[in-house]
Design a protein around this motif. Structure first.
Motif, mmCIF file in Angstrom:
data_model
loop_
_atom_site.group_PDB
_atom_site.id
_atom_site.type_symbol
_atom_site.label_atom_id
_atom_site.label_comp_id
_atom_site.label_asym_id
_atom_site.label_seq_id
_atom_site.Cartn_x
_atom_site.Cartn_y
_atom_site.Cartn_z
ATOM 1 N N UNK A 12 40.626 34.298 46.624
ATOM 2 C CA UNK A 12 41.507 35.023 46.568
ATOM 3 C C UNK A 12 43.079 33.940 46.535
ATOM 4 N N UNK A 13 43.011 33.149 47.233
ATOM 5 C CA UNK A 13 44.095 32.020 47.033
ATOM 6 C C UNK A 13 43.870 31.386 45.601
ATOM 7 N N UNK A 14 42.697 31.036 45.170
ATOM 8 C CA UNK A 14 42.316 30.293 44.114
ATOM 9 C C UNK A 14 42.684 31.034 42.734
ATOM 10 N N UNK A 15 42.279 32.421 42.729
ATOM 11 C CA UNK A 15 42.500 33.266 41.929
ATOM 12 C C UNK A 15 41.262 33.645 41.035
ATOM 13 N N UNK A 16 40.263 33.136 41.618
ATOM 14 C CA UNK A 16 38.884 33.473 41.092
ATOM 15 C C UNK A 16 37.775 32.698 41.963
ATOM 16 N N UNK A 17 36.382 32.950 41.858
ATOM 17 C CA UNK A 17 35.105 32.428 42.400
ATOM 18 C C UNK A 17 35.304 30.901 41.961
ATOM 19 N N UNK A 18 34.697 30.163 42.682
ATOM 20 C CA UNK A 18 34.123 28.812 41.878
ATOM 21 C C UNK A 18 33.053 29.092 40.867
ATOM 22 N N UNK A 19 33.135 28.111 39.828
ATOM 23 C CA UNK A 19 32.464 28.620 38.667
ATOM 24 C C UNK A 19 30.831 28.662 39.022
ATOM 25 N N UNK A 20 30.317 27.888 40.005
ATOM 26 C CA UNK A 20 28.930 27.895 40.245
ATOM 27 C C UNK A 20 28.616 29.067 41.007
#
Length: 385
Positions: free
Chosen positions: A33-41
């Motif tokens: 939520x803080x990053x705005x998206x999950x990590x790509x992997x």
């Protein structure tokens, strides 16, 4: 009432998804939520789990299922846990139907295996600044080169879910100007490689809710798109988009139901634990009556969604049916979630509580996929009005 829409296979799949969410999503969701998206992997983990290949034919690495009910199970389990899989729902529920129906065999061989594995994430770009629901008013253009080998794409798109992390974007663009007789003609779909020169991701939009799902602005400046990457026939995109709208709207209706069901569960747990004036909030008659109203409305939404889901699997869901299901489900879910937030008192306004996130996340249901006003127009037209 006993729910009959899901089989034993669906329920076994539900447990697999529930376990995966508990292990791979819930512990990290605040960071997403803080990053705005999950990590790509993370998307590759979904690929390994088989989430992206449910409806993809076996010859391209999928499971070959024809039912949309597995997607419904995922939606329900995500809402139950108060989390999301980021922009992956667009990848499977919105983009995949276009690839399955309109891609050539060569394109399927090229795109579907990495689609299934999560090595190629997709998004779809229709909406433009200033046009909103008026897709016929789009101004993004794709001009065919003189030698006929590629299109030159120019323009901009906004509100593109999954746009920041996508590897390929299905871009709707004008390959011919509209005519006075047909504003909807002349639009085509290009499957654009996001590594192309001139392709740019602009602002990552700051939204009211759905903070773990990236939503971005995109721009195209003389982007060269091979003709072999056009999806379907030139100029027929509006027809193609209309074909997939019932499933898109059904998916939103299912999501609204799942969010409302989760809100009721969150509220029940909270009022049992929260003590006011020396007794649990659940002991007050008002609390019982509010939750009883929510349960009755939720039962009605479930019936509508389940009926629509069965109709879709039977290939009988009409655009008007889907519009009706979306309108009723999203409007009713909005009322239910609001009541459940109210039962939390001041804590319902705090983002650390899942009901607050649900409240914010669910508001867009009445906007995207066609606003409630557009749904009413479609329904009224089907009534001969």
């Amino acid at each position: 009432m006993r729910r009959t829409v899901f089989s034993e296979d669906h329920e076994a799949f539900r447990q697999t998804i529930r376990d995966f969410i508990a292990a791979e999503v819930a512990p990290h969701f605040d960071q997403w939520r803080q990053a705005g998206h999950p990590p790509r992997d993370f998307y590759k983990k979904l690929g390994e789990l088989g989430v992206f290949g449910i409806e993809v034919p076996e010859e391209y690495g999928g499971a070959g299922e024809k039912s949309f009910k597995f997607n419904a199970v995922i939606t329900e389990e995500l809402a139950r846990a108060g989390v999301s899989f980021g922009g992956s729902s667009v990848h499977t529920a919105l983009c995949l139907p276009y690839l399955l129906k309109y891609a050539t065999e060569e394109q399927k061989q090229r795109w579907l295996p990495p689609f299934v594995s999560g090595d190629m994430m997709t998004a779809i770009a229709m909406t433009e600044p200033g046009t909103g629901s008026d897709l016929a008013g789009m101004r993004t253009t794709a001009k065919l080169s003189e030698d006929g080998t590629h299109y030159v794409l120019n323009g901009a798109k906004t509100f593109i879910t999954g746009g920041a992390l996508a590897d390929r974007v299905l871009v709707c663009a004008r390959t011919a100007p509209p005519s006075p007789e047909d504003r909807r003609g002349g639009i085509s779909i290009l499957v654009v490689d996001t590594k192309s020169e001139g392709y740019a991701v602009g602002r990552k939009l700051e939204k009211l809710g759905q903070h773990a799902t990236d939503t971005a602005e995109l721009s195209f400046t003389d982007v060269h798109v091979p003709v072999t990457d056009r999806l379907g026939e030139e100029g027929r995109a509006f027809e193609y988009l209309t074909h997939n709208l019932p499933q898109e709207r059904l998916g939103i209706a299912i999501g609204a139901y799942a969010q409302a069901a989760a809100a009721v569960d969150f509220a029940k747990d909270y009022v049992r634990e929260r003590t006011v004036f020396g007794k649990p909030v659940a002991h007050f008659q008002n609390t019982k009556f509010v939750l009883a109203d929510c349960k009755a409305e939720l039962d009605a939404v479930q019936a509508v969604v389940d009926r629509a889901l069965e109709a879709h699997d039977a290939r009988e869901l009409t655009p008007a049916d889907a519009a009706s299901a979306k309108l009723f489900s999203t409007e009713t879910a909005g009322r239910i979630i609001d009541k459940c937030l109210q039962l939390h008192g001041g804590y319902g306004y705090m983002m650390e509580y899942p009901v607050a996130r649900l409240y914010a996340d669910a508001r867009v249901n009445r906007i995207y996929g066609g606003t409630s006003e557009v749904m009413r127009t479609i329904i009224a037209k089907s009534m001969g009005l």
